[in-house]
Scaffold this active site. Sequence first.
Site, PDB file in Angstrom:
ATOM      1  N   GLU A 179      41.359 -27.222 -78.298  1.00  0.00           N
ATOM      2  CA  GLU A 179      40.980 -26.723 -77.303  1.00  0.00           C
ATOM      3  C   GLU A 179      39.348 -27.295 -77.055  1.00  0.00           C
ATOM      4  OE1 GLU A 179      40.077 -22.451 -77.338  1.00  0.00           O
ATOM      5  OE2 GLU A 179      39.826 -22.572 -75.273  1.00  0.00           O
ATOM      6  N   SER A 199      39.623 -12.579 -77.098  1.00  0.00           N
ATOM      7  CA  SER A 199      38.055 -11.949 -77.301  1.00  0.00           C
ATOM      8  C   SER A 199      38.230 -10.427 -76.701  1.00  0.00           C
ATOM      9  CB  SER A 199      37.217 -12.597 -75.789  1.00  0.00           C
ATOM     10  OG  SER A 199      37.126 -14.031 -76.070  1.00  0.00           O
ATOM     11  N   GLN A 227      45.273 -16.167 -72.827  1.00  0.00           N
ATOM     12  CA  GLN A 227      44.682 -16.138 -74.314  1.00  0.00           C
ATOM     13  C   GLN A 227      44.065 -14.601 -74.427  1.00  0.00           C
ATOM     14  OE1 GLN A 227      41.084 -18.407 -75.607  1.00  0.00           O
ATOM     15  NE2 GLN A 227      42.638 -19.506 -76.754  1.00  0.00           N
ATOM     16  N   GLY A 228      44.791 -13.792 -75.195  1.00  0.00           N
ATOM     17  CA  GLY A 228      44.036 -12.538 -75.518  1.00  0.00           C
ATOM     18  C   GLY A 228      43.401 -12.483 -76.662  1.00  0.00           C
ATOM     19  N   SER A 283      30.042 -20.853 -77.740  1.00  0.00           N
ATOM     20  CA  SER A 283      28.841 -21.170 -76.819  1.00  0.00           C
ATOM     21  C   SER A 283      28.231 -22.281 -77.575  1.00  0.00           C
ATOM     22  CB  SER A 283      27.994 -19.821 -76.828  1.00  0.00           C
ATOM     23  OG  SER A 283      27.586 -19.718 -78.322  1.00  0.00           O
ATOM     24  N   SER A 320      41.547 -15.228 -68.989  1.00  0.00           N
ATOM     25  CA  SER A 320      41.810 -15.934 -67.917  1.00  0.00           C
ATOM     26  C   SER A 320      43.268 -16.259 -67.435  1.00  0.00           C
ATOM     27  CB  SER A 320      41.174 -17.584 -68.114  1.00  0.00           C
ATOM     28  OG  SER A 320      40.047 -17.648 -68.575  1.00  0.00           O
TER      29      SER A 320
HETATM   30  C1  LIG Z   1      35.109 -18.485 -67.834  1.00  0.00           C
HETATM   31  C2  LIG Z   1      35.286 -17.718 -68.893  1.00  0.00           C
HETATM   32  C3  LIG Z   1      36.932 -17.724 -69.425  1.00  0.00           C
HETATM   33  C4  LIG Z   1      36.972 -17.275 -70.680  1.00  0.00           C
HETATM   34  N1  LIG Z   1      38.329 -17.165 -70.927  1.00  0.00           N
HETATM   35  C5  LIG Z   1      38.785 -16.258 -72.030  1.00  0.00           C
HETATM   36  C6  LIG Z   1      40.373 -16.450 -72.327  1.00  0.00           C
HETATM   37  O1  LIG Z   1      41.072 -16.827 -71.478  1.00  0.00           O
HETATM   38  N2  LIG Z   1      40.624 -15.773 -73.331  1.00  0.00           N
HETATM   39  C7  LIG Z   1      39.754 -15.187 -74.487  1.00  0.00           C
HETATM   40  O2  LIG Z   1      40.045 -14.536 -75.447  1.00  0.00           O
HETATM   41  N3  LIG Z   1      38.360 -15.293 -74.182  1.00  0.00           N
HETATM   42  C8  LIG Z   1      38.011 -16.107 -73.077  1.00  0.00           C
HETATM   43  N4  LIG Z   1      36.558 -16.141 -72.634  1.00  0.00           N
HETATM   44  C9  LIG Z   1      35.580 -15.653 -73.685  1.00  0.00           C
HETATM   45  C10 LIG Z   1      34.833 -16.465 -74.363  1.00  0.00           C
HETATM   46  O3  LIG Z   1      35.528 -16.883 -75.421  1.00  0.00           O
HETATM   47  C11 LIG Z   1      33.648 -15.757 -74.945  1.00  0.00           C
HETATM   48  O4  LIG Z   1      32.689 -15.382 -73.751  1.00  0.00           O
HETATM   49  C12 LIG Z   1      32.658 -16.406 -75.795  1.00  0.00           C
HETATM   50  O5  LIG Z   1      33.380 -16.533 -77.241  1.00  0.00           O
HETATM   51  C13 LIG Z   1      31.446 -15.639 -76.174  1.00  0.00           C
HETATM   52  O6  LIG Z   1      31.808 -14.378 -76.752  1.00  0.00           O
HETATM   53  P1  LIG Z   1      30.735 -13.031 -75.675  1.00  0.00           P
HETATM   54  O7  LIG Z   1      31.160 -13.477 -74.363  1.00  0.00           O
HETATM   55  O8  LIG Z   1      31.043 -11.929 -76.180  1.00  0.00           O
HETATM   56  O9  LIG Z   1      29.057 -13.675 -75.981  1.00  0.00           O
HETATM   57  P2  LIG Z   1      28.444 -13.030 -77.411  1.00  0.00           P
HETATM   58  O10 LIG Z   1      29.101 -13.663 -78.463  1.00  0.00           O
HETATM   59  O11 LIG Z   1      27.844 -11.585 -77.249  1.00  0.00           O
HETATM   60  O12 LIG Z   1      27.081 -14.017 -77.010  1.00  0.00           O
HETATM   61  C14 LIG Z   1      26.118 -13.733 -76.461  1.00  0.00           C
HETATM   62  C15 LIG Z   1      24.905 -14.831 -76.872  1.00  0.00           C
HETATM   63  O13 LIG Z   1      24.645 -14.586 -78.080  1.00  0.00           O
HETATM   64  C16 LIG Z   1      24.778 -15.757 -78.647  1.00  0.00           C
HETATM   65  N5  LIG Z   1      25.204 -15.777 -80.192  1.00  0.00           N
HETATM   66  C17 LIG Z   1      26.116 -15.136 -80.589  1.00  0.00           C
HETATM   67  N6  LIG Z   1      26.394 -15.193 -81.772  1.00  0.00           N
HETATM   68  C18 LIG Z   1      25.289 -16.064 -82.350  1.00  0.00           C
HETATM   69  C19 LIG Z   1      25.067 -16.689 -83.494  1.00  0.00           C
HETATM   70  N7  LIG Z   1      25.862 -16.447 -84.457  1.00  0.00           N
HETATM   71  N8  LIG Z   1      24.035 -17.426 -83.465  1.00  0.00           N
HETATM   72  C20 LIG Z   1      23.411 -17.808 -82.287  1.00  0.00           C
HETATM   73  N9  LIG Z   1      23.700 -17.310 -81.139  1.00  0.00           N
HETATM   74  C21 LIG Z   1      24.845 -16.511 -81.080  1.00  0.00           C
HETATM   75  C22 LIG Z   1      25.831 -16.661 -77.845  1.00  0.00           C
HETATM   76  O14 LIG Z   1      25.586 -17.947 -77.891  1.00  0.00           O
HETATM   77  C23 LIG Z   1      25.279 -16.229 -76.512  1.00  0.00           C
HETATM   78  O15 LIG Z   1      24.149 -17.088 -76.056  1.00  0.00           O
HETATM   79  C24 LIG Z   1      36.185 -16.927 -71.580  1.00  0.00           C
HETATM   80  C25 LIG Z   1      34.701 -16.698 -71.203  1.00  0.00           C
HETATM   81  C26 LIG Z   1      34.535 -17.391 -70.007  1.00  0.00           C
HETATM   82  C27 LIG Z   1      32.903 -17.390 -69.579  1.00  0.00           C
END
Ligand SMILES: Cc1cc2nc3c(=O)[nH]c(=O)nc-3n(C[C@H](O)[C@H](O)[C@H](O)COP(=O)(O)OP(=O)(O)OC[C@H]3O[C@@H](n4cnc5c(N)ncnc54)[C@H](O)[C@@H]3O)c2cc1C
Lengths: 321, 392
Positions: free
Chosen positions: B246, B131, B128-129, B375, B163
Site C-alpha cells: 500500500e 482504524s 478498509q475497516g 503518518s 474511505s
Molecule cells: C483521507 C484519509 C483516508 C483514510 N482512509 C482509511 C481507510 O479507508 N481505512 C482505515 O482503516 N483508515 C483510514 N484512514 C486512517 C489513517 O490510517 C489514520 O488516520 C492514521 O493511521 C493515523 O491515525 P490517527 O488519525 O488516529 O492519528 P494519531 O495516530 O492519533 O496521530 C496523531 C498525531 O500523532 C502522531 N503520532 C502518533 N503516534 C506517534 C508516534 N509513535 N511517534 C510520533 N508521532 C506519533 C501522528 O504522526 C500524528 O501527527 C484514513 C485517513 C485519512 C486522513
Amino acid sequence: MDFTLTSDQEALQEAVRKLCEGRFPMERVRALAEVGGVDRDLWREMADAGVFSLRLSEADGGAALGTAEAALVFEVLGRALVPGPLVWTHLAAGLVPGAAEGDRVVGGLQRQEEPFLVEYPDAIDVLLAVDDDGLWEVDRSRLSARPVSWPLDPLTPAHVAGGLLRGERRGVPGDAARWRLDGAVLTGAYLLGMAAALTEMSVAFAKERQQFDKPIGSFQAIKHILADMFVRTEVARAAVYAAAVNLDEPALGPPARAVAGAKLLAGEAATLNAKAATQVHGGMGFTWEVDVHLYLKRAWVLDTTFGTADDHADVVAGLLG
Amino acid sequence: MDLLWTEEDERFRAELRAWIDQALPKLPAATKREDWDARRERDTTWQRMLYDAGYAGINWPADFGGRGAALSEQLVFYEEITTAGAPDVGVNFVGLLHAGPTIIAEAADDQRARHLPAILKGEEVWCQGFSEPSAGSDLASLRTRAVRDGDDYVINGQKIWTSFAQVSDYCELLVRTDPEAPKHTGITWLILPMDTPGVDVRPLRTVIGSSEFSELYLDDVRVPVANRVGAENDGWRVAMVTFSFERGTSLVSEMAEARRQLDELVKVAKVVTRGSATAWDDVGLRREIGHAAAELDALWNMVKRTVSEAARTGVPGVGASVVKLYYTELIQRIGDLALRVLDRASLSLDDVFDHSGHFVEERLRVLALTIAAGSSQIQRNIIGERILGLPR
Ligand SMILES: Cc1cc2nc3c(=O)[nH]c(=O)nc-3n(C[C@H](O)[C@H](O)[C@H](O)COP(=O)(O)OP(=O)(O)OC[C@H]3O[C@@H](n4cnc5c(N)ncnc54)[C@H](O)[C@@H]3O)c2cc1C
C-alpha cells in the site's frame, strides 16, 4: 530498464572503497592540509586505480567506462573526503598530457565566477578555465595571486587571483558545455558520498552517546533528524545516478534537466546533512577534532562549483512547461 | 544501471496508448465529488473496460486474473494513464491495491475464486475497516470485538476513517478475537459484506467539504467463520503482508499525476498576471518551482530504483517508506506554490480560469497524505528503527 548497479559497478565501487580505506584514512586526509591538499605519491596511486583515466578509450590507457562508473567512483571518494582537484584532473585526462597518469595535477575554475579563487594553488601544475566560449589553459606566470591565509575549508587551500586571462584555447564551446555537465554530475556524486558518510557517522554517534540513561538515538527528536538525513541522501542518489546514466545514453534525451537536479539535490543533501550532523554531535560537533566540520566546509565549497543550488533550480525551471 | 525502456515496454506503451485513445471518449464524464453513486458507476465502468481490454490488475499475478506485468510495464501503465487524463483507481483503491493483494497472498481458494475476478471486473467495491477512534497510528490497539458463536463471529465496535464505505460491497475488517493475548496476537482479518444487518455507515465531512470517509458502527454483526482470511488471531500478520504494498505502489500513479500537474501549474504561472508581469516572471517563485520539479524528477527515478530492486530481489527495498515520506511532504509544498501562483483565484474551488479550482481542491486533498497510511512521524520512526537500526 534496470536501475540497479551491475556486479561490475559494485566491484568498481568496492575497489575504490578499499583504496580509500587503505590510503586515505581520516588522519592522512587531515595531514594533507600541510602539503597543499595533494600528496604526489597518493595522487599517482589514484591514477593507477583509474580514477582519472576511467573514461578514456583503452588505446589511450583508459578503461572505456562511462560517466555512470565515474560517478560511482567519485561517490566513494566523497565518502572518504579525499582532497585535491579530482574532478578537474579527471575531466582533463586525455586533454592535458600527464593528467590521466597522475603526473600532472590539473585545477580549474569557471571564468564567470569573479572574484577568482584558485583552489589548490600550490599543488596544481596546470590551471584550466571554462567559460561560454570554450576551455582555456591559463598562463599562471601572468596571474597575480594572493594566498588565502585562512581558507574556510582547511583541505581546500586557495589563492585570490587577479588579472585572469583566457590563455591558450583548449576546447570549443561544445567542450565547455560538456565539461560543465560532467563536472556537475561528478561533483554531485562526490557530495552524495559525503551526505551518506555524514548519515553513517551521525547514526553511529547516536547509538553510542548516552544521555538521560539512554542512547540519544532513542529520542525521536534525534531519530527523525537521522531519518531525514537518510531520506535526503537516497533521493539525491536517485538523481545523481539518473543524471550520470543520462549523460551516457543520448536516447534518454537531453541531460540538462537531470544534471541540474542532481547537482542541486546532492549539494543540498551534503550541506543539510552536515548541519544536521553538527547538531546531533552536540558540543563535539563544534570541535575541530570531530570530522563533521570538514564535511560541512567542503560541502559549502563544492556548492559553489559547477553551479550553485540556485543556478540549478533556475536551469530546471527554465526547462519546464 | 540502465534507464532505457525495453522494446517490449515500448510496444506495450504504444498498444496501451492506442487503446486509451479510443476507450476514453466512451467513458461517462467525471461527476461532482459528492455524487457517490455516479463516482462508483464511472470508476467501475472504467475498471470493466480495462478488464475487457486485458489491462485490469496490472500489478496482480496472471494466475489470479491479473496482467502479471513486469514492474517496468506497471510504471509505463501509470505514466500513460495519467498522461491521457484517464481515471485513477478511484473507489477501486482498496480492492485493487490492498484487499485484493491480501486475498491473493493469504486467502483460501474458494475465497479467491469468489472475490478476485469480481474485483478485477469492477463488480465488487471494497473498503478498509482498520482504524478506530482510539486505534490510529497504534493500530494494533484496536478493540472492535468478535466473539465466536457457532459458525459465525458476532461483532461489536466502531471503525472510523473508512474511505468509500458508502459505496462498498465488502470491507476488509480487523477485529479482536482474543482480548487476553498481547495486542498484536489477538487480531483476526475478516471479510465483511457491507449489507449485513447491524452495519451502520455514517459519512464524515472532510476538509474538502465532501465525505471521502465514514464512521462504521458495528452492532451484533454476524459474519460467517468461513469469511476469515488466515488463522484466528493471525490477522496482524495477514494485514502487514500487504502494508508495504500500500505504501509503495499506491503512490506511483499519484506521483505520475503530480508530474503532470506541475507542468500544468507552470502553464498557469505563465499566463496569470500580477501588475505588469506574470507569476512566472517572479524569480523567487520560479526558482522554487524549479526546485520542486527537480525533487519530483528524483523521486520518479527513486521509484525506478525501487522497482528495479524489487524485480531483482523479489522484495520491495527500503524505497517504499522513503518515497512515501518525501513525496507526501513535497506534494504539499507544491500545493503551497500553486496557491501562490493562483493568488486571489485561490479563494475559489470553482474554476476562476482554466482549472484553477482543481489546484485549490488538490491543496486540500493532499493534506491527508502525510497522515493516512502511516503518518510522516511513523515513517520516520520506521526509517530510524528498521533501516538505521536506532534503539526504540
Ligand atoms: C483521507 C484519509 C483516508 C483514510 N482512509 C482509511 C481507510 O479507508 N481505512 C482505515 O482503516 N483508515 C483510514 N484512514 C486512517 C489513517 O490510517 C489514520 O488516520 C492514521 O493511521 C493515523 O491515525 P490517527 O488519525 O488516529 O492519528 P494519531 O495516530 O492519533 O496521530 C496523531 C498525531 O500523532 C502522531 N503520532 C502518533 N503516534 C506517534 C508516534 N509513535 N511517534 C510520533 N508521532 C506519533 C501522528 O504522526 C500524528 O501527527 C484514513 C485517513 C485519512 C486522513
